[in-house]
Design an enzyme around this catalytic site. Structure first.
Site, PDB file in Angstrom:
ATOM      1  N   ASP A   1       1.110  -0.900   0.066  1.00 54.49           N
ATOM      2  CA  ASP A   1      -0.322   0.220   0.073  1.00 54.49           C
ATOM      3  C   ASP A   1       1.022   1.233   0.151  1.00 54.49           C
ATOM      4  O   ASP A   1       0.734   2.317  -0.855  1.00 54.49           O
ATOM      5  CB  ASP A   1      -0.797   0.070   1.224  1.00 54.49           C
ATOM      6  CG  ASP A   1      -1.915  -0.804   1.001  1.00 54.49           C
ATOM      7  OD1 ASP A   1      -3.376  -1.155   0.828  1.00 54.49           O
ATOM      8  OD2 ASP A   1      -1.127  -2.479   1.190  1.00 54.49           O
TER       9      ASP A   1
ATOM     10  N   THR B   1      -7.045  -4.775   0.751  1.00 53.18           N
ATOM     11  CA  THR B   1      -6.028  -5.452   1.165  1.00 53.18           C
ATOM     12  C   THR B   1      -5.931  -6.513   1.967  1.00 53.18           C
ATOM     13  O   THR B   1      -5.482  -7.281   1.704  1.00 53.18           O
ATOM     14  CB  THR B   1      -5.022  -3.932   2.450  1.00 53.18           C
ATOM     15  OG1 THR B   1      -5.402  -2.420   2.143  1.00 53.18           O
ATOM     16  CG2 THR B   1      -4.396  -4.627   2.650  1.00 53.18           C
TER      17      THR B   1
HETATM   18  N1  LIG Z   1     -16.902  -1.155   7.474  1.00 55.39           N
HETATM   19  C1  LIG Z   1     -16.611  -0.970   6.227  1.00 55.39           C
HETATM   20  N2  LIG Z   1     -18.456  -0.697   5.881  1.00 55.39           N
HETATM   21  C2  LIG Z   1     -17.842  -0.516   4.163  1.00 55.39           C
HETATM   22  N3  LIG Z   1     -16.589  -0.891   3.273  1.00 55.39           N
HETATM   23  C3  LIG Z   1     -15.393  -0.977   3.940  1.00 55.39           C
HETATM   24  C4  LIG Z   1     -15.670  -0.999   5.604  1.00 55.39           C
HETATM   25  N4  LIG Z   1     -14.043  -1.046   6.554  1.00 55.39           N
HETATM   26  C5  LIG Z   1     -13.098  -0.875   5.347  1.00 55.39           C
HETATM   27  N5  LIG Z   1     -14.354  -0.948   4.110  1.00 55.39           N
HETATM   28  C6  LIG Z   1     -13.753  -0.427   2.425  1.00 55.39           C
HETATM   29  O1  LIG Z   1     -13.514  -0.986   2.016  1.00 55.39           O
HETATM   30  C7  LIG Z   1     -12.888  -1.924   1.245  1.00 55.39           C
HETATM   31  C8  LIG Z   1     -13.467  -3.271   0.533  1.00 55.39           C
HETATM   32  O2  LIG Z   1     -14.268  -3.547   0.315  1.00 55.39           O
HETATM   33  P1  LIG Z   1     -15.191  -4.769  -0.767  1.00 55.39           P
HETATM   34  O3  LIG Z   1     -16.151  -3.918  -0.842  1.00 55.39           O
HETATM   35  O4  LIG Z   1     -13.685  -4.807  -1.604  1.00 55.39           O
HETATM   36  O5  LIG Z   1     -15.259  -5.338   0.632  1.00 55.39           O
HETATM   37  S1  LIG Z   1     -14.463  -6.999   0.975  1.00 55.39           S
HETATM   38  O6  LIG Z   1     -12.944  -6.945   0.784  1.00 55.39           O
HETATM   39  O7  LIG Z   1     -14.873  -7.468  -0.247  1.00 55.39           O
HETATM   40  O8  LIG Z   1     -14.760  -7.276   2.113  1.00 55.39           O
HETATM   41  C9  LIG Z   1     -11.782  -1.473   1.600  1.00 55.39           C
HETATM   42  O9  LIG Z   1     -10.835  -0.417   0.800  1.00 55.39           O
HETATM   43  P2  LIG Z   1      -9.393  -0.771   1.179  1.00 55.39           P
HETATM   44  O10 LIG Z   1      -9.007  -0.374   2.501  1.00 55.39           O
HETATM   45  O11 LIG Z   1      -8.243  -0.119   0.102  1.00 55.39           O
HETATM   46  O12 LIG Z   1      -8.960  -2.184   1.377  1.00 55.39           O
HETATM   47  C10 LIG Z   1     -12.706   0.120   2.710  1.00 55.39           C
HETATM   48  O13 LIG Z   1     -12.689   1.012   2.135  1.00 55.39           O
HETATM   49 MG   LIG Z   2      -6.321   0.461   0.479  1.00 46.72          MG
HETATM   50 MG   LIG Z   3      -7.359   0.195   3.220  1.00 46.76          MG
END
Ligand SMILES: Nc1ncnc2c1ncn2[C@@H]1O[C@H](COP(=O)(O)OS(=O)(=O)O)[C@@H](OP(=O)(O)O)[C@H]1O
Ligand SMILES: [Mg+2]
Ligand SMILES: [Mg+2]
Ligand SMILES: [Mg+2]
Length: 373
Positions: free
Chosen positions: A52, A149
């Site tokens: 990242d 991530t």
């Molecule tokens: N609590 C909560 N609710 C909704 N969304 C959140 C939450 N927490 C985090 N995030 C954000 O979700 C990114 C990943 O989302 P996804 O839709 O790919 O979800 S998952 O990883 O398949 O479960 C993820 O992005 P990255 O941090 O870049 O991985 C987050 O920005």
């Molecule tokens: Mg990210």
């Molecule tokens: Mg993140």
């Protein structure tokens, strides 16, 4: 034509995302072959890794080179708080190595890297420079260096997402998906044979510009130089399926990121028959844009505010490939309000076409009414 207006921006963006994919693949391999401490938890318990920070530093450095440091505004996910702690020196060293190894390969992507390796202060400066808060005026680059991530550390799907916003509108969108094969049915194949991907089965970079009505996909440029720049690109298009019984819907993997049972209720009301395709990251948008799924639904818990870097590039890709994206009330997403998508009504819905979109929005309305009775 609007897309010609941004041809330099798009060209640079696509190349830097290819570089970022190269970087991430290397780090992902190291993650499984060494037990060094490359993953940290953030205050909200989400994860951040060497990849990242390294991608954010690399892309910031390359964009600044291309467009000048004075007038560049970058809105991105990561900061340097963890990296500057004295106990993080080994982590910073790993970031330094991976950024410099990647920048040294810039010519292979048709770009120019630095004359000599960057030092720690330059890396920290590059990461912290991406602290713009966006907004309605002027131009902002929007970067999620590693989206998904959790998928990344699990050896699963993740994406590098870069978009450019001007006066609140997303003008270009680029998504790098290192584990999403360019071949048809790339997602299904990956989920069946995780980490056993054949050597010619590489990931992809997808890109588009607003108003072009076209979206493109390229295979990744591989470390063994099999694909040299300029890389071949193929047009992608959303699926033409509009019968809910034949449609595939995707949603986040983690229950904490989206209400799976509410989505299941909507799916049932609309008459979707297939099991949901649970995929980490913006690869879900990519799957709609490529025609491998027809519907993407995300219902975050109430109070959660979606960030622009989690959506900008994916939304434009779906729209230009022929699809429709809105909040769950049917309104467009507003990228002009800063780092958050303000005013999102219940969730986000992306569909391959208007007919399915209308049905899903209608079913959300009905299910919401009945769940609040
Ligand atoms: N609590 C909560 N609710 C909704 N969304 C959140 C939450 N927490 C985090 N995030 C954000 O979700 C990114 C990943 O989302 P996804 O839709 O790919 O979800 S998952 O990883 O398949 O479960 C993820 O992005 P990255 O941090 O870049 O991985 C987050 O920005
Ligand atoms: Mg990210
Ligand atoms: Mg993140
Ligand atoms: Mg993200």
């Amino acid at each position: 034509m609007e897309n010609e207006k941004y041809s330099k921006e798009l060209n640079v963006a696509v190349r830097v995302v290819h570089m970022a994919c190269f970087l991430c693949e290397k780090v992902q391999k190291q993650l499984f072959s060494t037990n060094s401490d490359q993953v940290k938890s953030k205050d909200d318990d989400s994860l951040v890794t060497v990849a990242d920070w390294s991608v954010q530093a690399t892309i910031c450095w390359m964009l600044t080179e291309a467009f000048g440091s004075q007038n560049i505004s970058i809105v991105a996910e990561e900061d340097v708080q963890t990296l500057i702690k004295p106990e993080s020196s080994a982590l910073l060293e790993m970031v330094l190595t991976s950024v410099n190894e990647c920048l040294a390969e810039a010519p292979r992507f048709g770009l120019q890297g630095p004359d000599k390796a960057l030092g720690p202060s330059q890396i920290l400066e590059a990461i912290s420079k991406c602290n713009s808060t966006g907004g309605p005026l002027g131009r902002h680059w929007v970067l999620d260096p590693v989206d998904g991530t959790l998928g990344f550390v699990r050896g699963d799907q993740y994406a590098i997402a870069l978009a450019m916003i001007e006066y609140g509108q997303v003008k270009i969108g680029v998504l790098g998906c290192p584990n999403y094969s360019v071949k048809d049915d790339g997602l299904n194949k990956y989920s069946q044979q995780k980490n056993l991907v054949e050597s010619d089965d590489v990931g992809c970079v997808m890109y588009t510009s607003k108003g072009s009505g076209k979206a493109w996909m390229q295979p990744l440029i591989l470390c063994d130089k099999r694909f040299e720049w300029p890389n071949s690109a193929k047009l992608i298009r959303v699926s033409s399926i509009d019968d809910p019984a034949l449609a595939t819907f995707c949603e986040p993997v983690e229950r904490s990121n989206s209400d799976h049972s509410f989505a299941a209720g909507v799916a049932n009301t609309v008459g979707l028959r297939k099991k949901p395709l649970r995929v980490y990251s913006m690869v879900k948008y990519a799957a709609i844009a490529r025609g491998e799924a027809e519907i993407y639904m995300k219902f975050a818990r109430s109070g959660y505010k979606e960030k622009i870097w989690d959506h900008a590039a994916g939304v434009l890709l779906v729209q230009e490939a022929g699809g429709v994206v809105s909040d769950a009330g049917g309104r467009s997403l507003d990228f002009s309000k800063g780092i958050y998508l303000e005013g999102v009504d219940r969730g986000i819905i992306a569909c391959s076409g208007l007919a399915l979109h209308e049905k899903i929005i209608g079913a959300v309305y009905d299910s919401w009414e009945s769940s609040n009775l």
